[in-house]
Scaffold this active site. Structure first.
Site, PDB file in Angstrom:
ATOM      1  N   ASP A   8     -50.965  22.238  -0.423  1.00 55.15           N
ATOM      2  CA  ASP A   8     -49.726  21.547  -0.094  1.00 55.15           C
ATOM      3  C   ASP A   8     -48.667  22.167  -1.001  1.00 55.15           C
ATOM      4  OD1 ASP A   8     -47.971  19.472   0.919  1.00 55.15           O
ATOM      5  OD2 ASP A   8     -48.207  18.507  -1.029  1.00 55.15           O
ATOM      6  N   MET A   9     -47.397  21.900  -0.749  1.00 58.03           N
ATOM      7  CA  MET A   9     -46.367  22.524  -1.577  1.00 58.03           C
ATOM      8  C   MET A   9     -45.618  21.521  -2.453  1.00 58.03           C
ATOM      9  SD  MET A   9     -43.278  25.102  -0.460  1.00 58.03           S
ATOM     10  CE  MET A   9     -42.207  23.791   0.161  1.00 58.03           C
ATOM     11  N   ASP A  10     -44.871  20.617  -1.828  1.00 56.88           N
ATOM     12  CA  ASP A  10     -44.045  19.675  -2.586  1.00 56.88           C
ATOM     13  C   ASP A  10     -44.904  18.714  -3.393  1.00 56.88           C
ATOM     14  OD1 ASP A  10     -41.194  20.228  -1.637  1.00 56.88           O
ATOM     15  OD2 ASP A  10     -42.258  20.020   0.259  1.00 56.88           O
ATOM     16  N   SER A 109     -47.614  22.859   4.562  1.00 52.52           N
ATOM     17  CA  SER A 109     -46.598  21.935   4.054  1.00 52.52           C
ATOM     18  C   SER A 109     -45.876  21.226   5.186  1.00 52.52           C
ATOM     19  CB  SER A 109     -45.574  22.718   3.212  1.00 52.52           C
ATOM     20  OG  SER A 109     -44.498  21.893   2.823  1.00 52.52           O
ATOM     21  N   LYS A 142     -48.338  15.075   9.019  1.00 53.03           N
ATOM     22  CA  LYS A 142     -49.353  14.455   8.174  1.00 53.03           C
ATOM     23  C   LYS A 142     -49.082  12.946   8.157  1.00 53.03           C
ATOM     24  CE  LYS A 142     -49.663  18.381   4.918  1.00 53.03           C
ATOM     25  NZ  LYS A 142     -49.458  18.798   3.501  1.00 53.03           N
ATOM     26  N   ASP A 167     -51.193  16.198  -3.246  1.00 46.69           N
ATOM     27  CA  ASP A 167     -50.725  15.261  -4.261  1.00 46.69           C
ATOM     28  C   ASP A 167     -50.480  13.870  -3.687  1.00 46.69           C
ATOM     29  OD1 ASP A 167     -47.282  14.981  -4.240  1.00 46.69           O
ATOM     30  OD2 ASP A 167     -48.296  16.383  -2.912  1.00 46.69           O
TER      31      ASP A 167
END
Length: 217
Positions: A8-10, A109, A142, A167
Site C-alpha cells: 500500500d502507499m499512503d 494504492s 478497498k 496500514d
C-alpha cells in the site's frame, strides 16, 4: 514461498495521512463543509472520491463539481509530498530485504496514479516497483480486493504466494479477501484495534521486516 510483496502507499510507504487531512480541511472547509481533523481520521483508507461524495451528501455545494474538488485535494497532497518527501521509517530497509530474497515488488494504492508517480519520483524509487496500480478508477475500492487481484494478475503471481503490506483495516480486508498473506503496520493511535488480529503479522514499523519474519508466513 513468497514470490511478490505488494505495498500500500499512503500511511505505509509515506507518512501522507497528515497531508490528506490538511488538504481535505483546506479545500472542503471553503465549500462550507463542517469538517474536522477527527472526521478525516474516520475515513482513513477510503478513496478521495468516496470521501468527497460523503461530504457532499451531508453538506452539498454547487460552486464546483465533485470531480474538481477531488482533483484539488490530490493536487495539494502531491504538492506537500514533493515538498516534504515523507518516507516512512524502515522503507528502504524493507525494500532491501525483499529484493535480496528475489521477491518482486509492486504497489496497490487507492490513490490516483498521479500521486503514485509523484511519490516514486519524490522518494527516488524509480525502477524499484515492477507494477504500480491505482484503484482510483476501479468500480469498487478497498476493502474490495480488485486492486490487489489486478496487481497479482499483472505480476503473473498467485495471490496466495504474495504478501500485502497495509496500514489500514480497510486495506487489510482487501488483501485478506484476495487471499494474500498480510502484514499490517497501523498508525500508533489505532494499533490496539482488535480488528487487526486478522492479519498474519502486525508490526510497529517497516524496520521490523526480516528474513525470519518472511519465512514464518
Amino acid at each position: 514461498m513468497l514470490e511478490a510483496a505488494v505495498f500500500d502507499m499512503d500511511g505505509l510507504m509515506i507518512d501522507s495521512q497528515p497531508y490528506w487531512q490538511t488538504a481535505q480541511l483546506e479545500i472542503l472547509s471553503t465549500l462550507g463543509v463542517p469538517i474536522t481533523r477527527q472526521d478525516t481520521l474516520q475515513t482513513t483508507g477510503m478513496r478521495v472520491d468516496e470521501i468527497v461524495q460523503l461530504c457532499y451528501d451531508t453538506s452539498p455545494w454547487d460552486s464546483v463539481s465533485r470531480e474538481e474538488v477531488c482533483q484539488a485535494i490530490v493536487d495539494r497532497v502531491i504538492e506537500l509530498v514533493n515538498q516534504h518527501k515523507p518516507a516512512m521509517p524502515g522503507l528502504e530497509h524493507a525494500i532491501e530485504v525483499f529484493r535480496k530474497r528475489g521477491v518482486r515488488l509492486a504497489i496497490a494504492s487507492s490513490s490516483p496514479l498521479s500521486l503514485i508517480t509523484a511519490t516514486i519520483e519524490a522518494l527516488k524509487l524509480d525502477g524499484v516497483f515492477e507494477v504500480k496500480m491505482s484503484g482510483a478508477e476501479l468500480p469498487y475500492a478497498k476493502p474490495h480486493p480488485a486492486v490487489y487481484l489486478n496487481v497479482c494478475n499483472a505480476l503473473g503471481v498467485q495471490p496466495t504466494r504474495a504478501v500485502a503490506l497495509e496500514d489500514s483495516f480497510i486495506g487489510l480486508l482487501a488483501a485478506k479477501s484476495a487471499q494474500m498473506k498480510t502484514i499490517v503496520i497501523p498508525e500508533s493511535t489505532v494499533a490496539n484495534d482488535q480488528r487487526f488480529l486478522i492479519a498474519d503479522r502486525q508490526l510497529n514499523s517497516l524496520q521490523e521486516i526480516s528474513d525470519q519474519l518472511l519465512e514464518s508466513l
